[in-house]
Design a protein around this motif. Structure first.
Motif, short mmCIF file in Angstrom:
data_model
loop_
_atom_site.label_atom_id
_atom_site.label_comp_id
_atom_site.label_asym_id
_atom_site.label_seq_id
_atom_site.Cartn_x
_atom_site.Cartn_y
_atom_site.Cartn_z
N PRO A 5 0.93 -1.20 -0.06
CA PRO A 5 0.02 -0.09 -0.03
C PRO A 5 0.83 1.09 -0.29
O PRO A 5 2.01 1.16 0.77
N SER A 6 0.25 2.31 -0.74
CA SER A 6 1.12 3.76 -0.70
C SER A 6 0.89 4.20 0.48
O SER A 6 0.43 3.72 1.62
N SER A 7 1.27 5.44 0.65
CA SER A 7 1.07 6.20 1.95
C SER A 7 -0.04 6.99 1.76
O SER A 7 -0.17 8.07 2.65
N SER A 8 -1.00 6.51 1.18
CA SER A 8 -2.29 7.25 1.30
C SER A 8 -2.92 7.41 2.65
O SER A 8 -2.77 6.57 3.37
N ALA A 9 -3.77 8.48 2.64
CA ALA A 9 -4.28 8.62 3.99
C ALA A 9 -5.35 7.62 4.38
O ALA A 9 -6.02 7.17 3.38
N THR A 10 -5.66 7.14 5.51
CA THR A 10 -6.65 6.24 5.86
C THR A 10 -7.75 7.13 6.50
O THR A 10 -7.85 8.09 6.88
#
Length: 351
Positions: A5-10
């Protein structure tokens, strides 16, 4: 090897919409942090075997619903559609064509434009470029019309007017509209794509709409391997949804390939609730960011005296992981919560 997974926000909240028995729906924001924090007791859902047994919904501990964040006061028969990859807005459309737009970040509500045509249950929606595309048939399909079509519209924000607009678009070129009105699956556009897709029953095929050109094309006489919505997850470059062929399991596929897409991953019974009664269709799969998903199933039940009928929403947190050794993507189950509420004959949604 499964992509990381990328560093996209949760996002923290799952948005649950349930009927209140007074021709309206209440919106409840479910805090998912406790569900994903239960990593120590996680039960892996490997491919292709499923996890161990789970408690049936009737015997699960019932958690109280959070206080309603909002009540939508509409006549029976309205729909709720998510807008934004992180569900930044929820669009409510009623049977009188009125639209209300709720901003989940600021908790503000504004009136939107009226849709051109009423869409009945079983309609499809998809997102591309920040626009919401809504496809569906009218409540009554005129069988005498040789080419009744399906109403297709897009909700777009116009920065010059500082307002939202519904735009009428051409109907897909289905071969048989009376059968094609039964839409089986629909898919958002992928990263860098301007294409949304829809599949219909009875081998009618899959059709793609080019949102830049405003034109449809037939992709093939096959259907996408999903039931209902296929959600694009940029972290993996794949579309995720409920499997159409494996009794409601989760699957992933690459819809951008040429030809018929095959389910690349299938995970059986990720919430451990298969065989514990009949869940009310449809299931809901919600992406929470960074490989995290919530699976929501709705059940009906009765009290110990079989007198009072109620509904239950069972929310299960699952997380995509990479298996040791072969690198096969897995779904690890974190925790489930059961929310009980009075039974009313109306749809429920979870985004």
């Amino acid at each position: 090897m499964a992509p990381k997974p990328s560093s996209s926000a949760t996002r923290r909240f799952l948005h649950l919409l349930i009927p209140d028995g007074n021709d309206g729906h209440t919106l409840h924001n479910i805090d998912t942090r406790p569900l994903f924090a239960a990593a120590a007791g996680a039960a892996a859902c490997p491919h292709p075997q499923g996890p161990g047994p789970a408690l049936p919904p009737k015997s699960m501990h019932h958690f109280p619903l959070p206080r309603p964040a909002l009540r939508f006061d509409y006549a029976h028969g309205h729909q709720f559609l998510p807008l934004g990859r992180d569900v930044s807005r929820i669009v409510a459309v009623d049977r009188n064509r009125h639209t209300v737009i709720y901003d989940t970040g600021t908790a503000t509500v504004r009136a939107g434009p009226d849709v051109r045509h009423v869409k009945w249950y079983g309609s499809a929606w998809a997102e591309a470029g920040g626009r919401l595309y809504h496809l569906g048939r009218a409540p009554v399909l005129d069988e005498l019309d040789d080419n009744p079509g399906l109403d297709f519209e897009a909700l777009t924000y116009d920065p010059r007017r500082e307002d939202w607009l519904w735009t009428l678009l051409p109907s897909p070129p289905f071969k048989n509209f009376s059968i094609a009105a039964d839409i089986t699956s629909f898919a958002d556009a992928g990263t860098g794509e301007e294409t949304i897709r829809v599949s219909t029953r009875c081998t009618q095929g899959t059709y793609a709409f080019d949102t830049a050109r405003g034109t449809w094309r037939e992709e093939g006489d096959w259907a996408m391997p999903f039931s209902g919505r296929a959600q694009y997850v940029a972290d993996y470059g794949l579309w995720f949804g409920i499997s159409d062929e494996r009794n409601g399991d989760i699957c992933a596929a690459d819809l951008a390939v040429t030809g018929r897409p095959e389910a690349r991953h299938v995970w059986d019974d990720v919430d451990g609730l298969s065989g514990h009664g009949v869940s009310m269709y449809p299931w809901h799969l919600s992406y929470m960011g960074r490989g995290r998903f919530c699976v929501t199933r709705f059940f009906t039940g009765t009290d110990d005296n079989n007198r009072s009928i109620f509904k239950m929403a069972v929310v299960t947190a699952v997380e995509a992981t990479s298996a040791a050794g072969d690198g096969e993507m897995q779904m690890a189950r974190r925790a489930s919560r059961c929310y009980r509420f009075p039974w009313h004959h109306s749809y429920c949604w979870a985004y």
